[in-house]
Design a protein around this motif. Structure first.
Motif, PDB file in Angstrom:
ATOM      1  N   GLY A  84       0.752  -1.223   0.120  1.00  0.00           N
ATOM      2  CA  GLY A  84       0.036   0.027   0.045  1.00  0.00           C
ATOM      3  C   GLY A  84       0.732   1.350   0.132  1.00  0.00           C
ATOM      4  O   GLY A  84       0.325   2.587  -0.128  1.00  0.00           O
ATOM      5  N   ARG A  85       1.991   1.202   0.223  1.00  0.00           N
ATOM      6  CA  ARG A  85       3.175   2.467   0.205  1.00  0.00           C
ATOM      7  C   ARG A  85       3.409   2.708  -1.145  1.00  0.00           C
ATOM      8  O   ARG A  85       3.455   2.003  -1.947  1.00  0.00           O
ATOM      9  N   THR A  86       3.679   4.335  -1.332  1.00  0.00           N
ATOM     10  CA  THR A  86       4.267   4.565  -2.651  1.00  0.00           C
ATOM     11  C   THR A  86       5.651   4.416  -2.949  1.00  0.00           C
ATOM     12  O   THR A  86       6.193   3.849  -1.880  1.00  0.00           O
ATOM     13  N   VAL A  87       6.125   4.511  -4.195  1.00  0.00           N
ATOM     14  CA  VAL A  87       7.665   4.363  -4.277  1.00  0.00           C
ATOM     15  C   VAL A  87       8.150   5.431  -3.345  1.00  0.00           C
ATOM     16  O   VAL A  87       9.301   5.041  -2.801  1.00  0.00           O
ATOM     17  N   ARG A  88       7.711   6.580  -3.370  1.00  0.00           N
ATOM     18  CA  ARG A  88       8.472   7.589  -2.572  1.00  0.00           C
ATOM     19  C   ARG A  88       8.339   7.405  -1.247  1.00  0.00           C
ATOM     20  O   ARG A  88       9.492   7.370  -0.520  1.00  0.00           O
ATOM     21  N   GLU A  89       7.274   6.782  -0.634  1.00  0.00           N
ATOM     22  CA  GLU A  89       7.395   6.641   0.906  1.00  0.00           C
ATOM     23  C   GLU A  89       8.066   5.530   1.098  1.00  0.00           C
ATOM     24  O   GLU A  89       8.890   5.336   2.330  1.00  0.00           O
ATOM     25  N   THR A  90       8.333   4.231   0.307  1.00  0.00           N
ATOM     26  CA  THR A  90       8.997   2.995   0.493  1.00  0.00           C
ATOM     27  C   THR A  90      10.584   3.582   0.598  1.00  0.00           C
ATOM     28  O   THR A  90      11.178   3.022   1.483  1.00  0.00           O
ATOM     29  N   LEU A  91      11.036   4.448  -0.280  1.00  0.00           N
ATOM     30  CA  LEU A  91      12.496   4.939  -0.276  1.00  0.00           C
ATOM     31  C   LEU A  91      12.475   5.919   0.966  1.00  0.00           C
ATOM     32  O   LEU A  91      13.679   5.678   1.504  1.00  0.00           O
ATOM     33  N   LEU A  92      11.652   6.624   1.233  1.00  0.00           N
ATOM     34  CA  LEU A  92      11.691   7.599   2.448  1.00  0.00           C
ATOM     35  C   LEU A  92      12.020   7.007   3.610  1.00  0.00           C
ATOM     36  O   LEU A  92      12.952   7.279   4.463  1.00  0.00           O
ATOM     37  N   LEU A  93      11.192   5.613   3.939  1.00  0.00           N
ATOM     38  CA  LEU A  93      11.343   4.986   5.074  1.00  0.00           C
ATOM     39  C   LEU A  93      12.515   4.528   5.319  1.00  0.00           C
ATOM     40  O   LEU A  93      13.258   4.405   6.363  1.00  0.00           O
ATOM     41  N   ARG A  94      12.921   3.729   4.088  1.00  0.00           N
ATOM     42  CA  ARG A  94      14.562   3.380   4.177  1.00  0.00           C
ATOM     43  C   ARG A  94      15.402   4.365   4.619  1.00  0.00           C
ATOM     44  O   ARG A  94      16.512   4.179   5.201  1.00  0.00           O
ATOM     45  N   SER A  95      15.327   5.454   3.899  1.00  0.00           N
ATOM     46  CA  SER A  95      16.358   6.311   3.945  1.00  0.00           C
ATOM     47  C   SER A  95      16.240   7.016   5.436  1.00  0.00           C
ATOM     48  O   SER A  95      17.415   7.450   5.929  1.00  0.00           O
ATOM     49  N   ARG A  96      15.099   7.152   5.955  1.00  0.00           N
ATOM     50  CA  ARG A  96      15.043   7.636   7.444  1.00  0.00           C
ATOM     51  C   ARG A  96      15.836   6.535   8.414  1.00  0.00           C
ATOM     52  O   ARG A  96      16.575   6.864   9.200  1.00  0.00           O
ATOM     53  N   LEU A  97      15.657   5.066   8.012  1.00  0.00           N
ATOM     54  CA  LEU A  97      16.174   4.126   8.851  1.00  0.00           C
ATOM     55  C   LEU A  97      17.888   4.228   8.726  1.00  0.00           C
ATOM     56  O   LEU A  97      18.382   3.714   9.621  1.00  0.00           O
ATOM     57  N   VAL A  98      18.248   4.553   7.483  1.00  0.00           N
ATOM     58  CA  VAL A  98      19.630   4.551   7.470  1.00  0.00           C
ATOM     59  C   VAL A  98      20.374   6.017   7.746  1.00  0.00           C
ATOM     60  O   VAL A  98      21.480   6.172   7.440  1.00  0.00           O
ATOM     61  N   GLY A  99      19.531   6.871   8.371  1.00  0.00           N
ATOM     62  CA  GLY A  99      19.983   8.296   8.488  1.00  0.00           C
ATOM     63  C   GLY A  99      20.336   9.089   7.392  1.00  0.00           C
ATOM     64  O   GLY A  99      21.094   9.906   7.442  1.00  0.00           O
ATOM     65  N   ARG A 100      19.576   8.882   6.207  1.00  0.00           N
ATOM     66  CA  ARG A 100      19.824   9.606   5.018  1.00  0.00           C
ATOM     67  C   ARG A 100      18.672  10.681   4.650  1.00  0.00           C
ATOM     68  O   ARG A 100      17.609  10.499   5.535  1.00  0.00           O
ATOM     69  N   THR A 101      18.790  11.702   4.101  1.00  0.00           N
ATOM     70  CA  THR A 101      17.704  12.715   3.977  1.00  0.00           C
ATOM     71  C   THR A 101      16.642  12.253   2.781  1.00  0.00           C
ATOM     72  O   THR A 101      16.998  11.564   1.874  1.00  0.00           O
ATOM     73  N   PRO A 102      15.535  13.018   2.845  1.00  0.00           N
ATOM     74  CA  PRO A 102      14.546  12.849   1.745  1.00  0.00           C
ATOM     75  C   PRO A 102      15.186  12.955   0.521  1.00  0.00           C
ATOM     76  O   PRO A 102      14.659  12.459  -0.551  1.00  0.00           O
ATOM     77  N   ASP A 103      16.084  14.053   0.276  1.00  0.00           N
ATOM     78  CA  ASP A 103      16.636  14.224  -0.812  1.00  0.00           C
ATOM     79  C   ASP A 103      17.234  12.947  -1.574  1.00  0.00           C
ATOM     80  O   ASP A 103      17.081  12.807  -2.608  1.00  0.00           O
TER      81      ASP A 103
END
Ligand SMILES: Nc1ncnc2c1ncn2[C@@H]1O[C@H](COP(=O)(O)OP(=O)(O)OP(=O)(O)O)[C@@H](O)[C@H]1O
Length: 292
Positions: A84-103
């Protein structure tokens, strides 16, 4: 940096033979390893040990990034992503988990070719798009160990050519990459070494560059530029249409083409090294089954 498995054993269920049988190997930074072997040989089990998902019953695992608290990247079989998650949300979640920025999440979407479908839900992606997304998720955080179990599943020829570029970039960035696949012809064009697995054992590790019959055909968008680059390097090459025949190995040739910014659309290897290595292993297994 070299990571290492030393005399690793992993028990099978009940009385089944070991999933991994006394496996020892050293994996170097900046190299791409192809894991090949028949179904049930133990390829995924080896990847699971490298990922730290299972602890070996015996033996040691040394210098793997997760042992130092560093991220690894992994694509394991079916994609484990919320539909149910979008492409953006999926990548955003992982970036948060590994301490990276939304950019970084957004630029990863572009890097994996999903920049135009950021708002699309995972459930609505094609198989190839889902594979691209899981590769994007795996690469966020710039892991120095990347484990890819059958990453070419669902990718079309363009997708496979893109995958080759991804692997080549990882090699250049100094990562250690381990790719398992049954697509031997494709695999051969992207790896440095083949790790042949049979019945839980690492039967041999072969350098493709050492063993490849020299010569490959490569199709690129600007063949004349590749011809010139090869001539600069003293490697004989000839051109027919968009295809350049190079008297060198496929991985080296692809590396040169990518380094001068060419799009590689097809690579053909005359040596068929993996197929013949695989054939030897498969027939030895067949004979030992027959002898039982
Ligand atoms: N979670 C598990 N627990 C116990 N045994 C397992 C588990 N996963 C796989 N096995 C067994 O371990 C052996 C090796 O399986 P593995 O999946 O590692 O092989 P593979 O080479 O990746 O095969 P394939 O090419 O079919 O993906 C098989 O006998 C399999 O049945």
């Amino acid at each position: 940096m070299v990571l290492e498995l030393q005399s690793v054993w992993l028990r099978g269920r009940g009385r089944a033979r070991p999933r991994i049988h006394d496996a020892s190997i050293q994996l170097e930074a900046g190299r791409v390893y192809g894991l090949i072997g028949p179904n049930g040989a133990g390829k995924s089990s080896l990847l699971a040990v490298l990922a730290g998902l299972v602890r070996p019953d015996r033996g040691t695992v040394r210098d793997v990034p997760w042992q130092r608290g560093e991220p690894i990247g992994a694509v394991f079989g079916d994609v484990d992503m919320h539909r149910g998650r979008t492409v953006r949300e999926t990548l955003l979640l992982r970036s948060r988990l590994v301490g990276r920025t939304p950019d970084e999440a957004e630029s990863m979407a572009v890097r994996v070719g999903l920049g135009a479908v950021l708002r699309r839900r995972v459930a609505a992606l094609s198989l190839g798009m889902r594979m691209r997304l899981s590769i994007g998720v795996a690469l966020l955080g710039s892991p120095m160990l990347v484990l890819l179990d059958e990453p070419m599943n669902g990718l079309d020829p363009d997708g496979i050519a893109w995958m080759r570029g991804v692997v080549s970039d990882l090699r250049q960035a100094g990562a250690t990459v381990v790719v398992s696949s049954h697509l031997l012809g494709e695999l051969e064009t992207m790896i440095d070494d083949a790790i042949i697995v049979s019945r839980g054992e690492i039967v041999c590790v072969e350098s493709i560059a050492d063993t490849a019959a020299r010569g490959c055909d490569i199709e690129v968008d600007e063949p004349a530029r590749l011809l010139a680059a090869m001539s600069d390097r003293g490697v004989p090459a000839t051109m027919r249409g968009r295809v350049v025949h190079v008297e060198g190995t496929a991985p080296d040739t692809v590396r040169v083409a990518v380094s001068i910014g060419l799009d590689v659309t097809r690579v053909g290897v005359s040596g068929r090294v993996l197929e013949s290595l695989y054939g030897e292993v498969a027939s030895a297994e067949f004979e030992s089954e027959g002898a039982r």
